[in-house]
Structures are given as C-alpha cells and as structure tokens.
Write a protein that holds these residues in place. Structure first.
Motif, PDB file in Angstrom:
ATOM      1  N   SER B  51      42.065   8.566  62.302  1.00 53.82           N
ATOM      2  CA  SER B  51      40.722   8.475  61.719  1.00 53.82           C
ATOM      3  C   SER B  51      40.220   9.823  61.198  1.00 53.82           C
ATOM      4  O   SER B  51      39.468   9.876  60.230  1.00 53.82           O
ATOM      5  CB  SER B  51      39.745   7.900  62.737  1.00 53.82           C
ATOM      6  OG  SER B  51      39.747   8.694  63.893  1.00 53.82           O
ATOM      7  N   TYR B 108      37.342   2.880  61.116  1.00 52.70           N
ATOM      8  CA  TYR B 108      38.802   2.758  61.110  1.00 52.70           C
ATOM      9  C   TYR B 108      39.280   2.218  62.444  1.00 52.70           C
ATOM     10  O   TYR B 108      38.870   2.699  63.497  1.00 52.70           O
ATOM     11  CB  TYR B 108      39.407   4.138  60.861  1.00 52.70           C
ATOM     12  CG  TYR B 108      40.915   4.159  60.873  1.00 52.70           C
ATOM     13  CD1 TYR B 108      41.640   3.564  59.852  1.00 52.70           C
ATOM     14  CD2 TYR B 108      41.616   4.758  61.908  1.00 52.70           C
ATOM     15  CE1 TYR B 108      43.018   3.567  59.862  1.00 52.70           C
ATOM     16  CE2 TYR B 108      43.002   4.773  61.925  1.00 52.70           C
ATOM     17  CZ  TYR B 108      43.704   4.181  60.895  1.00 52.70           C
ATOM     18  OH  TYR B 108      45.065   4.183  60.907  1.00 52.70           O
ATOM     19  N   LEU B 113      41.139   0.573  57.306  1.00 51.07           N
ATOM     20  CA  LEU B 113      39.913   1.300  56.993  1.00 51.07           C
ATOM     21  C   LEU B 113      38.928   0.310  56.374  1.00 51.07           C
ATOM     22  O   LEU B 113      39.265  -0.406  55.442  1.00 51.07           O
ATOM     23  CB  LEU B 113      40.228   2.423  55.999  1.00 51.07           C
ATOM     24  CG  LEU B 113      39.045   3.165  55.394  1.00 51.07           C
ATOM     25  CD1 LEU B 113      38.388   4.054  56.439  1.00 51.07           C
ATOM     26  CD2 LEU B 113      39.494   4.005  54.213  1.00 51.07           C
TER      27      LEU B 113
END
Lengths: 145, 133
Positions: B51, B108, B113
């Motif tokens: 992330s 995420y 995402l």
C-alpha cells in the motif's frame, strides 16, 4: 506469455494441452457467459532442491474463496471471484475476471501432500510443495570391494 | 506454452514516465470502472504491490495510477512454467466527468486498489433578483 519454459515429457505436455482444451470447452467458461472467457489463471512454477513452488496472482480473492487439493503429482486450484454487481451501477469498463477459475498443474515429481503450505499475501498466492521422500535426489555411496 | 484460455498480463503501453531506476517490465493493471450514485469507482488489480508504494495522481482530468512491485524472485529459480512476469503497474485515464479532486479517496486490500472519485457538485440553480431602479 511464456517467458521461459523448460521442456517436459511430451506426454505431460500433451496432457496439459488436453486439460486446457477441455476446461475451455466444457469447464467454467461454459457456466458463466460474461465477461471472463479467459478463465485459467496464469501460474509460475519453479523447483528447488526439495520443494516445488507454485505462484499465482489472485487479486481480490480471500483465503476462503480458494480451494486447493493435491493428489500425487497433481495440484488443482479453484478460485471463486464473486461477481459483485450492485443495483444501480453502470459499468464503464470491466476487465477484471470474475467467476470460478480453475487450474490443474502437473508437478514434475510426487509431493508430500501432508506438508503442503499455502500463503496469500497482497493478492499473490504462493504454494510450497515439499517433494515426496521417494522423489528426492539421494547420494549413493559406492562400496569398494 | 501459452494458450488463448490463459489470463494474460498486458504490458503497459505508456512508457512516458519518470526514468526508472530498476529495469524490468511495466504492466497495465486490469480495471473495473463503474458509476455508483454520485461517484465513480475504479478498481484496479495490482497484485504484489504494497500500500505504501502506490502512487495516485489526479490533475486536469487525468488520473494516473502507479504501483511499485518489489521483486519476488532471486534470479536463481529454475522455472518449469513461467506464464507471467513480475513488475510495476502503470495506467492513466482521461476522466470526462467533473470530479471533486479534493475528496478523492483510495484504499488497498488483497492486491486490489479501490479509488472513489466523487463527482463535483453541480452548480445549484439560482434565482437572480432584478433591482428596480
């Protein structure tokens, strides 16, 4: 996309091809219509001294949506990617595959199914398959007379 | 050893990005874009990314997604099957809807995402008073 491929026994290759063809014709592709006709997740398979490693990219899949089974030298992976269409949504683009995806992988050697481990992290599934005792390379001592 | 039935990972077409410090292929993530109520929802498959290495940029209606993927292989693997490569993701979109760029949010999880792009509030109808002189 095959970046590198070490040839296997021709019969194994033929069997892989037949599996793919059959899955394509009668398998999950026939169950769902849209949008994922391509229903075989790509795999990377490599070998170390005493393990066979299998890796797959399965974004968005939770561990309870994965179904792994090992028998002898065959690993089968079934993945559920639920179709999450909500009411009142209009799709502009739809590229991510949905529905059940299955893949049968023929391993080069027999593996010890009791010690198989699988790990899911950031959408990457890594399966560690220890080779069966009988398939491991052994050093044989030569006894001199 | 490729079959039409196998899900492939397309290479990114847009090569115009900042000079890369690491060699390797750049891939185009698969996306779903949908319109839900008063927002656009973008879901992008970027498996293997962390992330903190995902970069999202929105300017003048252009949405740019970039995700760095750390290498997973040591280079000594003896591959029996190699059907996909591992590398960074990159993709850009031209967003035609008016978006309130200050309210864009992203999260995420599990290699996916999710971006929320709220539509800009339409100008409210106003009644214009006429002054009598």
């Amino acid at each position: 996309m095959a970046l590198g491929y070490r040839p296997r026994h021709p019969l194994h290759q033929l069997r892989d091809e037949m599996d793919r063809l059959l899955t394509g014709f009668f398998g999950p592709a026939a169950e769902g219509i849209m949008p994922a006709f391509r229903n075989q997740p790509a795999v990377n398979v490599w070998e170390r001294d005493d393990v066979v490693m299998v890796e797959m990219e399965v974004p968005g899949v939770k561990s309870d949506q994965l179904d792994l089974s090992v028998a002898g030298a065959e690993l089968s992976v079934r993945i559920e990617r639920p179709d999450t269409v909500e009411e009142g949504t209009a799709y502009h683009r739809r590229e991510r595959p949905v529905g059940p995806l299955t893949r049968v992988i023929h391993l080069p050697v027999e593996v010890d199914s009791n010690r198989v481990e699988a790990q899911l992290r950031d959408g990457v599934l890594t399966i560690t398959l220890p080779k069966a005792e009988s398939a491991k390379a052994r050093k044989i001592n030569v006894v001199g007379a | 050893m490729d079959s039409e039935n196998t899900i492939t990972k397309p290479a990114a077409e847009e090569a115009a990005m900042a000079e890369r410090t690491r060699c390797g292929c750049c891939y185009r993530p698969n996306v779903d874009i949908l319109e839900q109520g008063d927002e656009l929802l973008v879901r992008a498959d970027v498996p293997g990314a962390k992330s903190d290495s995902i970069d999202i940029h929105f300017e003048d209606g252009t949405l740019e997604i970039r995700a760095e993927v750390p290498p997973r292989y040591e280079g000594r693997e003896e591959f029996l099957l190699r059907e996909y490569g591992v590398g960074d993701y990159y993709r850009t979109f031209q967003v035609s809807e008016a978006i309130d760029s200050g309210k864009i949010s992203a999260n995420y999880a599990d290699g996916v995402l999710t971006l929320h792009l709220p539509k800009a509030e339409a100008l409210k109808p106003r009644k214009i008073a006429v002054d009598a002189s």
